[in-house]
Design a protein around this motif. Structure first.
Motif, PDB file in Angstrom:
ATOM      1  N   TRP A   1     -45.870  77.613 -73.440  1.00  0.00           N
ATOM      2  CA  TRP A   1     -45.115  76.745 -72.530  1.00  0.00           C
ATOM      3  C   TRP A   1     -43.648  76.651 -72.960  1.00  0.00           C
ATOM      4  N   ASN A   2     -43.410  76.634 -74.261  1.00  0.00           N
ATOM      5  CA  ASN A   2     -42.035  76.575 -74.745  1.00  0.00           C
ATOM      6  C   ASN A   2     -41.376  77.955 -74.753  1.00  0.00           C
ATOM      7  N   ARG A   3     -42.167  78.987 -74.985  1.00  0.00           N
ATOM      8  CA  ARG A   3     -41.599  80.344 -74.959  1.00  0.00           C
ATOM      9  C   ARG A   3     -41.087  80.702 -73.573  1.00  0.00           C
ATOM     10  N   ILE A   4     -41.798  80.241 -72.558  1.00  0.00           N
ATOM     11  CA  ILE A   4     -41.348  80.564 -71.205  1.00  0.00           C
ATOM     12  C   ILE A   4     -40.089  79.774 -70.851  1.00  0.00           C
ATOM     13  N   GLN A   5     -39.930  78.605 -71.453  1.00  0.00           N
ATOM     14  CA  GLN A   5     -38.692  77.855 -71.256  1.00  0.00           C
ATOM     15  C   GLN A   5     -37.515  78.583 -71.898  1.00  0.00           C
ATOM     16  N   LEU A   6     -37.725  79.087 -73.109  1.00  0.00           N
ATOM     17  CA  LEU A   6     -36.646  79.802 -73.783  1.00  0.00           C
ATOM     18  C   LEU A   6     -36.276  81.068 -73.021  1.00  0.00           C
ATOM     19  N   TRP A   7     -37.277  81.721 -72.424  1.00  0.00           N
ATOM     20  CA  TRP A   7     -36.977  82.909 -71.615  1.00  0.00           C
ATOM     21  C   TRP A   7     -36.107  82.522 -70.417  1.00  0.00           C
ATOM     22  N   ALA A   8     -36.429  81.407 -69.768  1.00  0.00           N
ATOM     23  CA  ALA A   8     -35.640  80.955 -68.624  1.00  0.00           C
ATOM     24  C   ALA A   8     -34.205  80.653 -69.042  1.00  0.00           C
TER      25      ALA A   8
END
Length: 644
Positions: free
Chosen positions: A522-529
């Motif tokens: 969930w946090n990795r996808i935020q960092l990707w965004a």
């Protein structure tokens, strides 16, 4: 034996111990308590209340313009706390996690110390102090007015040790120290300080001789005391002034045209139902009754200790706050006062009931069969703290405790055993469903009940402390070994599905050591965004999830947690309701399937209406859009044909 040195400090049970002579808990044992709490509860960054505060860090310190386009942030300046403003440069300069993590540990450490300090001050019983710390250790779901044991560094959690020590210092008539600490706590969580102020006022009104007449001859020192109180009040007012100016410069907005009070009340009910006493469910009232029963069991002993002169005003504040909230929310219906959430004051009963329970168990352990007290105490804790939502289990726990308090009489041992069986049976009954939270399966409480029973070994260590070898290290090793063994066995017993897998894998998911947080999908996808989308990008995200803004520094269309701001801003409440209606219907349906059943045609329509082209899903779905990235079950899509 343990109490004799403390009793020697006192000339009468009505006089409090001298703070200079009051024993302190071993610092390293308090550290052990903190470490055990960390292992049991865990720590998380970006959860619970963090989505309300972490996204502001770029605004306070940095050059992130993303939130200028967010629906939430123009309405979010009514969170009057300087804690996250002060931490913003630390978070930005040293990374997201280390400052918050260290604050979390420090606050926990001083919380346990504060529990010990307050208990020994009131009861003059070291053993009761250790028991109170132990019960607080295993009391993680209790949400007092200052969020007793959360797994994040929220404002209410950080201010808890300040609350405990400030109240104690006032009771010791150390007014200046109490005023300074209260002023600092006002910067972190003003509502908690309000409860503390009410306690101070009622204490002064109910027992003026204690606070205004100092020596044994009752010689008045009114002028000197008033001078000290005036200085403390002045310092407190000076410390509070910045927050008061901030609030004055950002008053709560008026209702938008055509938006009625009933609409606003309906919206905040679905997001924050605890502000309406009249709509509290049956289990809430039964829970209150059970807490009264627990406190009543320890009443005589606390009266003998002289503790009631301090505890009664605090409990009166809790009842007064409940009455005031009822009048404000259900009679006067005043929007400006409803957001004070005074109904939280009821949870002050829990703090002082825990102290009473610890004192009574300590006293009863001197009777025959202390192992019975250990078992009954553990079962009672399970009933009081982990059977929430099941009203009969509260009463079962209270009956059990009342029976345990008289376990020396054989005729009541049968009632004790029967109550324990009834309580355990009631705990496993289905739980009622919260208006917006999915039902919790009873099987999920097995782990927590197991932890409650892990109280038995340390309880026995405390009860038999007088008989253990005088070698302190041997006693500590024995106690620590039994506690850790109990925790491990409780975990394995309560999680049969992992018996043949890695036993601590699930447990470790709740522990976010600095550096581990960003490994979560969930946090990795935020960092990707953050790295791959424009600063003004806005995302549709599953409303039941929280905190997409935390690390992406990108806007979101709507989250359930955003609704907390509706309590302070009627204009935003209207926006939040409309956005929730688009994604979940109204009243909100927080089943994740509701969001993921939205059709591609509907997604295209929403993207044209709101100009949003980014979509996040958390379940396997087949959408005719461009799939940009996928981490575990989380996927980012790009919707085409968006209105420019």
């Amino acid at each position: 034996m343990l109490e004799q040195p403390i009793q020697a400090m006192l000339k009468s049970p009505e006089s409090p111990p001298d703070s200079a002579k009051t024993p302190r808990p071993s610092l390293w044992m308090t550290g052990v308590m903190t470490a055990l709490h960390f292992l049991i509860i865990g720590y998380q960054l970006g959860a619970s209340d963090h989505p309300l505060y972490l996204p502001y860090v770029p605004r306070y310190f940095g050059d992130a313009p993303a939130f200028d386009y967010d629906y939430y942030f123009p309405f979010g300046e009514h969170v009057y706390t300087t804690l996250w403003i002060a931490m913003a440069p630390l978070i930005r300069c040293f990374g997201w996690e280390w400052p918050v993590f260290m604050l979390y540990l420090v606050a926990k450490f001083f919380t346990f110390w504060g529990v010990w300090s307050l208990t020994v001050f009131l009861t003059r019983d070291r053993r009761a102090g250790w028991l109170a710390m132990m019960f607080f250790l295993f009391n993680h779901p209790v949400n007092t007015s200052v969020a007793l044991h959360t797994h994040i560094a929220s404002n209410r959690m950080v201010v808890l040790p300040m609350f405990l020590f400030s109240i104690r210092w006032f009771w010791e008539r150390r007014y200046l120290a109490a005023g300074i600490l209260a002023g600092l706590s006002f910067h972190i969580h003003g509502l908690t300080t309000l409860f503390e102020g009410l306690i101070v006022v009622i204490c002064l009104a109910s027992d003026p001789r204690y606070y205004f007449f100092r020596d044994e001859k009752d010689t008045p020192e009114l002028r000197a005391v008033l001078k000290r109180m005036g200085l403390a009040a002045g310092v407190f007012a000076l410390l509070c002034l910045p927050i008061l100016i901030w609030k004055a410069k950002t008053p709560l907005p008026d209702f938008p045209p055509g938006f009625m009070l009933d609409d606003w009340l309906e919206i905040i009910y679905w997001r924050t139902s605890y502000v309406f006493p009249s709509v509290w469910n049956f289990s809430t009232w039964i829970g209150m009754l059970a807490w009264v029963m627990f406190f009543a069991a320890a009443y005589r002993l606390l009266q003998k200790d002289g503790a009631l002169r301090f505890i009664v005003p605090a409990l009166a504040v809790a009842l007064l706050a409940l009455l005031m909230q009822y009048l404000i929310a259900d009679v006067l219906r005043n929007p400006g006062l409803i957001n004070m959430q005074l109904s939280r004051g009821w949870k002050l009963w829990i703090i002082f009931t825990l102290i009473g329970v610890a004192r009574l168990l300590s006293e009863e352990s001197r009777k025959p069969h202390p192992w019975t007290i250990a078992i009954c105490g553990a079962v009672a804790m399970a009933g009081m703290f982990w059977a929430e939502g099941n009203p009969l289990s509260y009463i079962g726990a209270a009956l059990l405790f009342l029976a345990a308090a008289s376990n020396g009489e054989r005729r009541l041992l049968g009632l004790t055993s029967f109550s324990a069986l009834v309580l355990l049976a009631l705990i496993f009954l289905p739980l009622p469903q919260h208006p917006w939270r999915p039902m919790t399966a009873p099987i999920q409480r097995l782990y927590e009940i197991g932890l409650a029973f892990a109280l038995i070994p340390p309880l026995l260590i405390v009860f038999y402390a007088d008989r253990i070898s005088s070698a302190r290290w041997r006693a500590f090793i024995t106690a620590a070994g039994i506690v850790l063994a109990g925790l491990v066995l409780a975990y394995w017993a309560a999680n049969p599905s992992v018996l043949w897998k890695q036993p601590f894998e699930k447990w470790y998911e709740g522990v976010d050591l600095p550096g581990k947080t960003f490994d979560h999908p969930w946090n990795r996808i935020q960092l990707w965004a953050k790295e791959n989308t424009p600063p003004d990008a806005t995302f549709f995200t599953p409303p039941h999830l929280q905190g997409f803004r935390n690390f992406s520094e990108r806007n979101t269309f709507c989250e359930l947690k955003d609704g907390s701001q509706s309590l302070f801003d009627p204009e935003y409440a209207l926006i939040w309701r409309e956005h929730m209606r688009e994604l979940t219907g109204w009243p909100p349906d927080m089943n994740p399937d509701t969001y993921h059943r939205i059709t591609p045609e509907r997604w295209r329509e929403l993207s044209r209406i709101y100009g949003i082209e980014w979509l996040v899903t958390s379940q396997p779905v087949d959408l005719p859009f461009e799939r940009l990235v996928k981490f575990d079950k989380y996927t980012i899509w790009r919707i085409t044909n968006v209105r420019q």
